[in-house]
Motif scaffolding. Structure first.
Motif, short mmCIF file in Angstrom:
data_model
loop_
_atom_site.label_atom_id
_atom_site.label_comp_id
_atom_site.label_asym_id
_atom_site.label_seq_id
_atom_site.Cartn_x
_atom_site.Cartn_y
_atom_site.Cartn_z
N ALA A 154 0.84 -1.20 0.00
CA ALA A 154 0.00 0.00 0.00
C ALA A 154 0.87 1.25 0.00
N THR A 155 1.96 1.21 0.75
CA THR A 155 2.88 2.35 0.78
C THR A 155 3.53 2.57 -0.59
N GLY A 156 3.92 1.46 -1.23
CA GLY A 156 4.54 1.56 -2.55
C GLY A 156 3.58 2.10 -3.58
N ARG A 157 2.34 1.59 -3.59
CA ARG A 157 1.34 2.09 -4.55
C ARG A 157 1.05 3.57 -4.32
N ALA A 158 1.00 3.96 -3.07
CA ALA A 158 0.72 5.37 -2.77
C ALA A 158 1.81 6.27 -3.34
N HIS A 159 3.07 5.82 -3.24
CA HIS A 159 4.16 6.63 -3.79
C HIS A 159 4.09 6.69 -5.31
N VAL A 160 3.75 5.56 -5.94
CA VAL A 160 3.62 5.55 -7.39
C VAL A 160 2.53 6.52 -7.83
N ARG A 161 1.39 6.49 -7.15
CA ARG A 161 0.31 7.41 -7.52
C ARG A 161 0.75 8.87 -7.35
N THR A 162 1.41 9.15 -6.25
CA THR A 162 1.87 10.52 -6.00
C THR A 162 2.86 10.97 -7.05
N ALA A 163 3.81 10.08 -7.39
CA ALA A 163 4.83 10.43 -8.38
C ALA A 163 4.21 10.66 -9.75
N LEU A 164 3.32 9.77 -10.17
CA LEU A 164 2.68 9.91 -11.48
C LEU A 164 1.83 11.17 -11.54
N THR A 165 1.05 11.40 -10.51
CA THR A 165 0.21 12.60 -10.48
C THR A 165 1.07 13.85 -10.53
N GLY A 166 2.19 13.82 -9.81
CA GLY A 166 3.09 14.97 -9.81
C GLY A 166 3.69 15.25 -11.18
N LEU A 167 3.79 14.22 -12.02
CA LEU A 167 4.30 14.39 -13.38
C LEU A 167 3.18 14.75 -14.36
N GLY A 168 1.97 14.85 -13.85
CA GLY A 168 0.84 15.23 -14.70
C GLY A 168 0.11 14.06 -15.32
N VAL A 169 0.41 12.84 -14.89
CA VAL A 169 -0.26 11.66 -15.45
C VAL A 169 -1.65 11.51 -14.83
N ASP B 211 8.03 -13.12 -3.39
CA ASP B 211 7.73 -11.90 -4.14
C ASP B 211 6.56 -11.11 -3.57
N SER B 212 5.99 -11.56 -2.46
CA SER B 212 4.92 -10.78 -1.83
C SER B 212 5.54 -9.56 -1.14
N PRO B 213 4.87 -8.41 -1.20
CA PRO B 213 5.50 -7.17 -0.73
C PRO B 213 5.55 -7.03 0.79
N ARG B 214 6.65 -6.51 1.26
CA ARG B 214 6.74 -6.04 2.64
C ARG B 214 6.30 -4.57 2.65
N GLU B 215 6.09 -4.02 3.82
CA GLU B 215 5.71 -2.61 3.87
C GLU B 215 6.91 -1.69 3.65
N ARG B 216 8.10 -2.21 3.86
CA ARG B 216 9.31 -1.40 3.73
C ARG B 216 9.58 -1.02 2.28
#
Length: 360
Positions: free
Chosen positions: A170-185, A316-321
């Motif tokens: 969830a933390t990783g997805r949140a960062h991806v969304r923030t980064a993409l949105t910040g680039l105008g995607v 391959d299951s994600p950790r929160e880190r």
């Protein structure tokens, strides 16, 4: 004792690594129509304008004594142990390494794919418009970020049937969304698209799930799993034709620690090493050991200045880190560079490669 003849079909990460590792111990013929090795993990960078993501094959194979046949394999005859190429050659083998990898399913003329990154870049230079990337996996994420950052005149949208980065925390997805949105995607999750014709955009990039290039194997009667990948045992031998090894995206590989291995450079390189080591063991009268592999992290570039390192468990299951930002971007770059460094090491000192952690 005369060296065995090994034919390696395909010069991606797995095939090229297998050929280089085998070269001092067997006579190796590499069947690959291209004269360059393509860094597939950099195709999103090529789409955004990186001049080149290839390396001359001869620079790696010549020193190792590998015979490169610049042709396409068109027929596999397991009974006769021969490969036929499109230039009419019939190549005999004692062992075959099947490493034809995977591809993005053909979306038709209305869309680009990661494999047509160079053509996509030319289209981006023709003028601004709206571009839609279809696919919310890591490939689609990297394409959308890279293009949005480098082609600011274009409006970029990312469309996916589920949520983006399903393998991330969830933390990783949140960062991806923030980064993409910040680039105008603009992100559209939960929208299923049947084909490029369903997308209203000036350019469409199809970045959906990959499919294995196993038509040659299927036509030869080699056993496939339900997903279309070659069924192999723990030494990476075909379960129906044990003189044939399958590696990389074309093979249904699995280990006790990781379970079924996904299509990735991270799994292809150690698989290529292991298949080669298994063949070498056979030539010495030993029984090949099982492939040992576990996941450690997933690396995602979000343009040139941001990234995500997602730590994962062995399966391959994600950790929160996670690691985010510029340091993650630099870490991803070092990981990508290390793949080519590993191939160069295999060309210079093939015996040293199995000593590298993760390269059994």
């Amino acid at each position: 004792m005369e060296k065995q003849q090994v034919v390696v079909v395909g010069a991606g990460y797995a095939g090229l690594m297998a050929a280089l590792r085998l070269a001092p111990h067997t006579r190796v013929t590499l069947v690959e129509p291209n004269t360059v090795f393509t860094e597939r993990v950099r195709l999103h960078e090529r789409a955004a304008g990186r001049p080149d993501v290839t390396h001359p094959l001869d620079a790696l194979t010549r020193r190792a004594g590998i015979v490169h046949v610049a042709a396409r394999a068109t027929r596999l005859d397991p009974a006769d142990r021969r490969i036929t190429t499109d230039d009419g050659r019939r190549l005999r083998y004692d062992r075959l390494v099947y490493a034809l990898g995977s591809r993005t399913p053909d979306p038709g003329e209305r869309a680009y794919t990661p494999e047509t990154a160079a053509e996509l870049h030319k289209r981006l230079l023709d003028g601004p418009g709206e571009l839609t990337v279809v696919g919310g996996g890591l490939t689609g994420i990297e394409l959308a970020a890279e293009i949005a950052e480098s082609q600011r005149a274009w409006k970029v949208r990312l469309v996916t049937g589920g949520e983006i980065g399903t393998g991330l925390s969830a933390t990783g997805r949140a960062h991806v969304r923030t980064a993409l949105t910040g680039l105008g995607v603009r992100i559209e999750e939960g929208r299923r698209v049947a084909g490029p014709e369903d997308v209203d955009a000036d350019a469409v990039v199809w970045a959906t799930a990959m499919t294995a290039n196993t038509a040659l194997a299927e036509a030869a009667g080699i056993a496939l799993d339900p997903t279309g990948r070659i069924r192999v045992d723990d030494a990476l031998r075909s379960v129906s034709h044990p003189e044939i090894y399958a590696v990389g995206d074309a093979a249904a590989m699995a280990t006790p620690s990781a379970g079924s291995l996904r299509m990735a450079c991270a799994t292809a390189l150690p698989a290529g090493v292991h298949a080669a080591s298994s063949i070498i063991a056979e030539t010495r009268g030993r029984r090949p050991g099982p492939l040992r592999f576990r996941y450690r992290m997933q690396c995602v570039s979000l343009g040139r200045r941001d990234g995500l390192i997602q730590w994962v468990r062995a399966d391959d299951s994600p950790r929160e880190r996670v690691l985010r930002g510029g340091l993650a971007a630099r870490t991803k770059e070092q990981v990508v560079r290390s793949t080519v460094s590993m191939l160069r090491l295999a060309a210079r000192r093939p015996g040293a490669v199995p000593l590298v952690p993760g390269m059994s």
